[in-house]
Design an enzyme around this catalytic site. Sequence first.
Site: not given
Ligand code: SDX
Length: 393
Positions: A271, A328
């Site tokens: 998140h 989710d």
């Molecule tokens: C919602 O904003 C809101 O409030 C949204 C929401 C709402 O109520 O409106 O809460 C609803 O959108 C919830 C999120 C739903 N999306 C997902 O579940 C999709 C999977 N999640 C990721 O895409 C991700 O976690 C995000 C986009 C939600 C958040 O990303 P961050 O926290 O900004 O983290 P990042 O993309 O900068 O990644 C940081 C690290 C990376 O690894 P490194 O490059 O440091 O090695 O964490 C890893 C990422 O690769 N990572 C994940 C991951 N999420 C982040 N690795 C594996 N699986 C994941 N889901």
Amino acid sequence: TTGLVTLDPGFVNTAACSSEICFIDGDAGILRYRGYPIEQLAEKSTFIEVSYLLIYGELPNQTQLDEFTSKISRHTLLHEDLKRFFDGFPRDAHPMPVLSSAVSALSTFYQDSLWPFDQDHVEISTIRLLAKLPTIAAYAYKKSVGQPFLYPDNSLGLVENFLRMTFGFPAEPYEVDPDLARALDLLFILHADHEQNCSTSTVRLVGSSEANLFASISAGINALFGPLHGGANSAVLEMLERIRDDGGDVGDFVKRVKNKEEGVKLMGFGHRVYKNYDPRAAIIKKTADDILTRLGGDDSLLDLAKQLEEHALADDYFVERKLYPNVDFYTGLIYRAMGFPTKFFTVLFALGRLPGWIAHWREMMNDPATKIGRPRQVYTGHTERDYVAMSGR
Ligand code: SDX
């Protein structure tokens, strides 16, 4: 560093705007709507009461709630010409673009009440949206399964009416299952607002140009459609089914996620704000067992989800990155048990988020200080250079 300026990571996360609607403490895993903890609202309130709270700022007394409910029930019908829009959509269309098209079209049917600074216009547009989005969503479902549309039954509550229009048939009476309605009402409460998420920021940004409420909400629906935002609940189900169809080896899947295999993410995890357990996920997980037992959901996928969560939360890769289940992770399992096809899960997210979007749009219209201004950028392109004639390229 681009030679021009060093990009400060903090620059990306500067505050977008001020707001009084929703409070999140991402590290502590706290979520409050207008100061009320989500845990208390989930246990004691209803979706229509939470909608009133988000939009008007206070919990309604009984007279206010009755009046709000009655106003909404009088606007659930769609204009017959808008109903004909559904004849034109392909049957296999994804329901989210159907939803955003129909909501945008509302501004063509109510041209006399679009001015964002006329309180009567804002009020009637608010009621029309709250009343008609469930009807639009139900009609999108009926179109996708080739079944006749049901007119709303205004003796029913908002959620019951939606369930009847979605799963009912003209040929026979449809009794809304009270447990189903209560479960969906709870999920709508949990999705009702979430501060400046992607879709809410979109609603505010579009509204900041003084675009009308229907146009702004339609833009929010399109933003929610993205798989990293509202599309994640469907993506979680698809992920769980893929793991099951590949033999159910959770450890192997987690390995692929950690190896960052193309397109392999732990959907429903992580998140932008919560670097702790999403409080909504905790509530949903708690009720998922009861709801799935009551509705006869696919326990094998729930067991798989629990194994996946257990595995991930014990793995440093996820703990170091503060990746926890978000709202989710479990919702899709419940929606599936309710009888919704996977591609409708994001529509249900939009139905829940609607009062939050409306509340933010109204707040911004009433208080320019809460406006998301025109975002600036840090230019990282070429410095000035002269035009090159074709012969010199
Ligand atoms: C919602 O904003 C809101 O409030 C949204 C929401 C709402 O109520 O409106 O809460 C609803 O959108 C919830 C999120 C739903 N999306 C997902 O579940 C999709 C999977 N999640 C990721 O895409 C991700 O976690 C995000 C986009 C939600 C958040 O990303 P961050 O926290 O900004 O983290 P990042 O993309 O900068 O990644 C940081 C690290 C990376 O690894 P490194 O490059 O440091 O090695 O964490 C890893 C990422 O690769 N990572 C994940 C991951 N999420 C982040 N690795 C594996 N699986 C994941 N889901």
